[in-house]
Design an enzyme around this catalytic site. Structure first.
Site, mmCIF file in Angstrom:
data_model
loop_
_atom_site.group_PDB
_atom_site.id
_atom_site.type_symbol
_atom_site.label_atom_id
_atom_site.label_comp_id
_atom_site.label_asym_id
_atom_site.label_seq_id
_atom_site.Cartn_x
_atom_site.Cartn_y
_atom_site.Cartn_z
ATOM 1 N N HIS A 131 -9.237 1.599 -0.157
ATOM 2 C CA HIS A 131 -8.417 2.434 0.817
ATOM 3 C C HIS A 131 -9.259 3.550 1.172
ATOM 4 O O HIS A 131 -10.345 3.961 1.054
ATOM 5 C CB HIS A 131 -7.291 2.980 -0.186
ATOM 6 C CG HIS A 131 -6.510 3.700 0.602
ATOM 7 N ND1 HIS A 131 -6.410 5.147 0.583
ATOM 8 C CD2 HIS A 131 -4.878 3.365 0.779
ATOM 9 C CE1 HIS A 131 -5.416 5.624 1.316
ATOM 10 N NE2 HIS A 131 -4.617 4.596 1.661
ATOM 11 N N GLU B 55 0.947 -1.326 0.104
ATOM 12 C CA GLU B 55 0.207 0.091 0.065
ATOM 13 C C GLU B 55 1.040 1.054 -0.079
ATOM 14 O O GLU B 55 1.080 1.980 0.838
ATOM 15 C CB GLU B 55 -1.033 0.082 1.185
ATOM 16 C CG GLU B 55 -2.078 1.018 0.985
ATOM 17 C CD GLU B 55 -3.107 1.240 2.225
ATOM 18 O OE1 GLU B 55 -3.539 0.363 2.982
ATOM 19 O OE2 GLU B 55 -2.666 2.589 2.604
ATOM 20 N N ASP C 114 2.593 1.949 3.628
ATOM 21 C CA ASP C 114 1.618 3.213 3.733
ATOM 22 C C ASP C 114 2.695 4.299 3.317
ATOM 23 O O ASP C 114 2.126 5.682 3.761
ATOM 24 C CB ASP C 114 0.822 3.530 4.670
ATOM 25 C CG ASP C 114 -0.416 4.416 4.233
ATOM 26 O OD1 ASP C 114 -0.761 4.702 3.053
ATOM 27 O OD2 ASP C 114 -1.349 4.403 5.130
HETATM 28 ZN ZN ZN Z 1 -2.680 4.571 2.221
#
Ligand code: ZN
Length: 321
Positions: free
Chosen positions: A163, A8, A281
Site C-alpha cells: 500500500h 482495500e 479505499d
Molecule cells: Zn488505501
C-alpha cells in the site's frame, strides 16, 4: 451489483489515528471518526452500495513509520488484535489483513503466522517502506533479509498487499507540494518499490507468491510494455523473467481510489480480468462513488462478477457461496 467484495478498506486504532495530513481540519475530523467506526456508518454504506464483505487493513503509514522496531511490533500487535475483534463480531461482513512490523523481519513473520493461524486473516497489507531506526533511512523489502518472510507468505499461501505512503525525501517536489500524497507521489513511490520486488528475483525464488497493488496497479500496467521493451537491452536486470510475466503471474491489482473505466480496461488488457479486484479505499474514498462507477462500468457482466467478487473469493479463499 450485489455481493461485492472490497479489499482495500481501512481502519485505525488510537495510536495510528493522530496524524493530520495535508487536508482541512473538518475533513480530517470526519475521516478520523470513520476510520474508528465499523458498525455504524461503514456497515450502513456497505449495505446501501452492495458491498457484502470488506477486507479491512490498518491506515497508512501507521506501523511502517515507527523507527523503533520494538514499538512497531507492539503497535502492529495491538492493531491486529483490535481488527480481529471486529472480524470476530461480523465475519460475514469483515475480514482482515495483518499490519506487520517490517522493521524486524523475524517479528513480522511471527506476527503474520499469528494473524493467519489465530485470526484467519487473509494476508497482510504493508504501507510501503519502513522507517529504519537510523534517521533518514528507509527499509525496502527487496533486501535479502526479507526473503524468509516472503517464504512465509508463500508457505501460508496468503498475498502481500503493498500500500502507498509518501517517499522518504521530498526534495524533488519542492515548490509543488500539491504533488505530494495521493494525487501523485504515493503512486510514484509505490510503483518503484513494486518494481524493485518484481525485478530483484523474488518471484523466481517464490513463484507462488502473490503481490497485490492498489490504485489499478500504481501505473505499472500502463508502462509495462515499455519497461520490458527497454529492459531487453540491459545486462544488469537481475530477474529471470520479464516484468510482464510477473505482472501476469504474481501480481493482482485493485480499483482502490481509481474509478476510471479506461484505466480499468488497460489493467484488464495487460493482466487479464482474473487479476483485477474491486476496492473502494474507504474512508479516503466514498463507497457510493466507487460502487456507482463500478456497477455501471462498460465491461462484460462476466468480468464484473469476477472483479467485483469471484477473484477475491478465490485469491483469499473467502468461501463465499
Ligand atoms: Zn488505501
Amino acid at each position: 451489483m450485489q455481493g461485492k467484495v472490497a479489499i482495500e478498506e481501512h481502519f485505525a486504532i488510537d495510536e495510528t489515528n493522530g496524524v493530520q495530513n495535508r487536508v482541512a481540519n473538518a475533513y480530517w475530523a470526519n475521516l478520523s471518526a470513520q476510520l474508528l467506526d465499523f458498525e455504524t456508518k461503514r456497515l450502513k454504506e456497505m449495505d446501501a452500495c452492495g458491498v457484502e464483505l470488506a477486507i479491512v487493513s490498518l491506515n497508512a503509514p501507521a506501523v511502517q513509520s515507527i523507527p523503533d522496531p520494538a514499538r512497531a511490533v507492539e503497535v502492529a500487535r495491538r492493531a491486529n488484535d483490535a481488527l480481529a475483534e471486529q472480524v470476530r463480531k461480523r465475519p460475514d461482513r469483515f475480514q482482515g489483513f495483518a499490519a506487520l512490523p517490517m522493521q524486524d523481519p523475524q517479528a513480522a513473520a511471527r506476527e503474520l503466522q499469528r494473524c493467519v493461524r489465530d485470526f484467519g486473516f487473509r494476508g497482510a497489507l504493508v504501507n510501503g517502506y519502513s522507517n529504519a531506526s537510523e534517521a533518514g533511512k528507509a527499509l525496502y523489502y527487496d533486501a535479502p533479509r526479507y526473503l524468509p518472510l516472503f517464504g512465509e507468505f508463500e508457505q501460508l499461501d496468503v498475498p502481500f498487499y503493498l500500500h502507498p505512503r509518501d517517499p522518504l525525501t521530498l526534495d524533488r517536489y519542492e515548490g509543488h507540494p500539491w504533488l505530494v500524497g495521493s494525487a501523485w507521489s504515493f503512486a510514484e513511490e509505490t510503483a518503484l518499490h513494486a518494481l524493485k520486488l518484481m525485478g530483484c528475483g523474488l518471484f523466481d525464488k517464490y513463484p507462488r507468491l502473490q503481490l497485490v497493488l492498489g490504485h489499478l496497479g500504481e501505473r505499472i500496467p500502463y508502462d509495462v510494455w515499455r519497461l520490458d521493451h527497454r529492459l531487453q537491452y540491459r545486462h544488469d536486470y537481475p530477474a529471470k523473467q520479464k516484468m510482464g510475466y510477473y505482472l501476469r503471474n504474481n501480481v493482482h491489482v485493485t480499483t482502490s481510489g481509481h474509478f476510471r473505466t479506461q484505466t480499468l480496461i488497460n489493467a484488464m488488457l495487460e493482466m487479464g480480468s482474473d487479476r483485477v479486484m474491486f476496492a473502494v479505499d474507504y474512508p479516503y474514498e466514498e463507497h457510493a462513488r466507487g460502487t456507482s462507477w463500478f456497477d455501471a462500468a462498460e465491461i462484460s457482466e462476466a468480468d464484473r462478477i469476477k472483479i467485483g467478487r469471484e477473484n477475491a473469493n478465490r485469491l483469499f479463499r473467502l468461501n463465499l457461496a
